[in-house]
Scaffold this motif. Structure first.
Motif, short mmCIF file in Angstrom:
data_model
loop_
_atom_site.label_atom_id
_atom_site.label_comp_id
_atom_site.label_asym_id
_atom_site.label_seq_id
_atom_site.Cartn_x
_atom_site.Cartn_y
_atom_site.Cartn_z
N TYR A 56 -72.11 75.52 -19.69
CA TYR A 56 -72.13 75.09 -21.09
C TYR A 56 -72.91 76.12 -21.89
O TYR A 56 -73.32 77.15 -21.36
CB TYR A 56 -72.72 73.68 -21.23
N SER A 57 -73.08 75.87 -23.17
CA SER A 57 -73.75 76.86 -24.01
C SER A 57 -74.89 76.24 -24.81
O SER A 57 -74.90 75.04 -25.08
CB SER A 57 -72.75 77.53 -24.97
N ILE A 58 -75.84 77.10 -25.14
CA ILE A 58 -77.01 76.71 -25.92
C ILE A 58 -76.93 77.38 -27.29
O ILE A 58 -76.69 78.59 -27.38
CB ILE A 58 -78.32 77.15 -25.23
N GLN A 59 -77.12 76.60 -28.34
CA GLN A 59 -77.12 77.13 -29.69
C GLN A 59 -78.55 77.14 -30.25
O GLN A 59 -79.21 76.10 -30.26
CB GLN A 59 -76.22 76.31 -30.62
N ILE A 60 -79.00 78.30 -30.66
CA ILE A 60 -80.33 78.42 -31.26
C ILE A 60 -80.27 77.92 -32.70
O ILE A 60 -79.44 78.38 -33.49
CB ILE A 60 -80.82 79.88 -31.23
N SER A 61 -81.12 76.98 -33.04
CA SER A 61 -81.13 76.43 -34.41
C SER A 61 -81.69 77.47 -35.39
O SER A 61 -82.65 78.17 -35.07
CB SER A 61 -81.97 75.15 -34.45
N PRO A 62 -81.13 77.56 -36.59
CA PRO A 62 -81.56 78.57 -37.57
C PRO A 62 -82.84 78.17 -38.29
O PRO A 62 -82.87 78.00 -39.51
CB PRO A 62 -80.37 78.64 -38.52
N THR A 63 -83.91 78.00 -37.53
CA THR A 63 -85.18 77.55 -38.11
C THR A 63 -86.12 78.69 -38.44
O THR A 63 -87.07 78.51 -39.20
CB THR A 63 -85.90 76.61 -37.13
N GLY A 64 -85.87 79.86 -37.83
CA GLY A 64 -86.79 80.97 -38.03
C GLY A 64 -88.11 80.76 -37.29
O GLY A 64 -89.11 81.43 -37.58
N ASP A 65 -88.13 79.84 -36.35
CA ASP A 65 -89.36 79.52 -35.63
C ASP A 65 -89.74 80.65 -34.67
O ASP A 65 -88.87 81.24 -34.01
CB ASP A 65 -89.16 78.22 -34.84
N PRO A 66 -91.03 80.97 -34.54
CA PRO A 66 -91.47 82.03 -33.62
C PRO A 66 -91.07 81.79 -32.16
O PRO A 66 -90.92 82.74 -31.39
CB PRO A 66 -92.99 82.03 -33.78
N ILE A 67 -90.89 80.52 -31.77
CA ILE A 67 -90.53 80.22 -30.38
C ILE A 67 -89.14 80.74 -30.04
O ILE A 67 -88.87 81.16 -28.91
CB ILE A 67 -90.64 78.71 -30.11
N THR A 68 -88.24 80.76 -31.02
CA THR A 68 -86.87 81.22 -30.78
C THR A 68 -86.55 82.53 -31.49
O THR A 68 -85.40 82.99 -31.44
CB THR A 68 -85.87 80.14 -31.24
N GLU A 69 -87.53 83.14 -32.10
CA GLU A 69 -87.31 84.38 -32.86
C GLU A 69 -86.67 85.46 -31.98
O GLU A 69 -87.11 85.70 -30.86
CB GLU A 69 -88.64 84.89 -33.42
N GLY A 70 -85.61 86.06 -32.50
CA GLY A 70 -84.95 87.15 -31.78
C GLY A 70 -83.96 86.70 -30.73
O GLY A 70 -83.28 87.54 -30.12
N LEU A 71 -83.84 85.40 -30.49
CA LEU A 71 -82.93 84.89 -29.47
C LEU A 71 -81.60 84.51 -30.12
O LEU A 71 -81.56 84.03 -31.25
CB LEU A 71 -83.53 83.68 -28.77
N SER A 72 -80.52 84.71 -29.37
CA SER A 72 -79.18 84.33 -29.81
C SER A 72 -78.63 83.23 -28.92
O SER A 72 -79.17 82.96 -27.84
CB SER A 72 -78.24 85.55 -29.76
N ASP A 73 -77.54 82.59 -29.35
CA ASP A 73 -76.88 81.59 -28.52
C ASP A 73 -76.56 82.20 -27.15
O ASP A 73 -76.27 83.40 -27.04
CB ASP A 73 -75.58 81.14 -29.18
#
Length: 215
Positions: A118-135
């Motif tokens: 399955y796939s993971i979608q990174i939410s467009p929050t701009g949060d440092p925890i997900t910064e720089g990560l793509s789906d």
């Protein structure tokens, strides 16, 4: 600067490789300068000085906890200790304890199809925890969860209805954070077994989330 302290407590169902996964997180936190205590019993949560830990990580699935242990854990987080964890080792730890689930922000209820792609979608929050990560694509259990609407969602997954048509198109939180009293709580539904920490996006979010949660 005072060295931060973390407590990792592992146990419960062996299928989630609790000891190995706890060791991975111990090494991860130590590489970030933490003094890490590793325990294999919920008795550790009864420590009257539990609040001295800047971060607490349960790595426990389908287990039980004594009333006094749970009350002490909740008190520690409410007064400022961070809480972080992953998969069923945090959000399927104590099925009979709604007070614990209220703190974590969610509880596992199903993984249709068991181990699937399955796939993971990174939410467009701009949060440092997900910064720089793509789906990204993932191979594991796709967790269907009951979640608290107050959580701040950082990543999601979408169910396709191939196993249960009634959940076709359901967008489910996978990674989230929240406040709980003065404490911070971070959770990732990824991490069925220790080998999943080899997936860069999974490990990056877990590491950053744990560091964010720590007082």
């Amino acid at each position: 600067m005072t060295q931060k302290k973390a407590l990792i407590v592992w146990g419960g169902w062996e299928g989630h490789t609790p000891e190995q996964s706890a060791e991975v997180m111990k090494e991860t936190l130590e590489s970030n300068g933490f003094d890490v205590t590793l325990e294999a019993s919920t008795k550790a949560f009864a420590d009257p000085d539990l609040g001295r830990f800047d971060l607490i990580m349960p790595v426990i699935t389908m287990s039980t906890i004594e009333k006094e242990e749970l009350e002490n854990l909740i008190k520690a987080v409410r007064t400022g200790s961070g809480l972080a964890g992953f998969h069923g080792t945090m959000c399927d730890s104590f099925r009979n304890e709604p007070d614990y689930q209220f703190m974590t922000g969610g509880q596992w209820v199903a993984h249709p199809g068991d181990i699937i792609d399955y796939s993971i979608q990174i939410s467009p929050t701009g949060d440092p925890i997900t910064e720089g990560l793509s789906d990204f694509d993932y191979h594991s259990e796709q967790y269907y969860m009951h979640v608290d609407p107050s959580i701040e969602v950082l990543a999601t997954t979408t169910f396709d209805g191939s196993r249960f048509e009634e959940i076709d198109g359901v967008v489910m939180p996978v990674v989230w954070k929240r406040k709980f009293g003065k404490g911070r709580v971070f959770y990732s539904a990824l991490g069925h077994i220790a080998d999943e920490f080899k997936v860069p996006e999974m490990k990056t979010m877990m590491e950053r989330g744990a560091l964010w949660a720590a007082r």
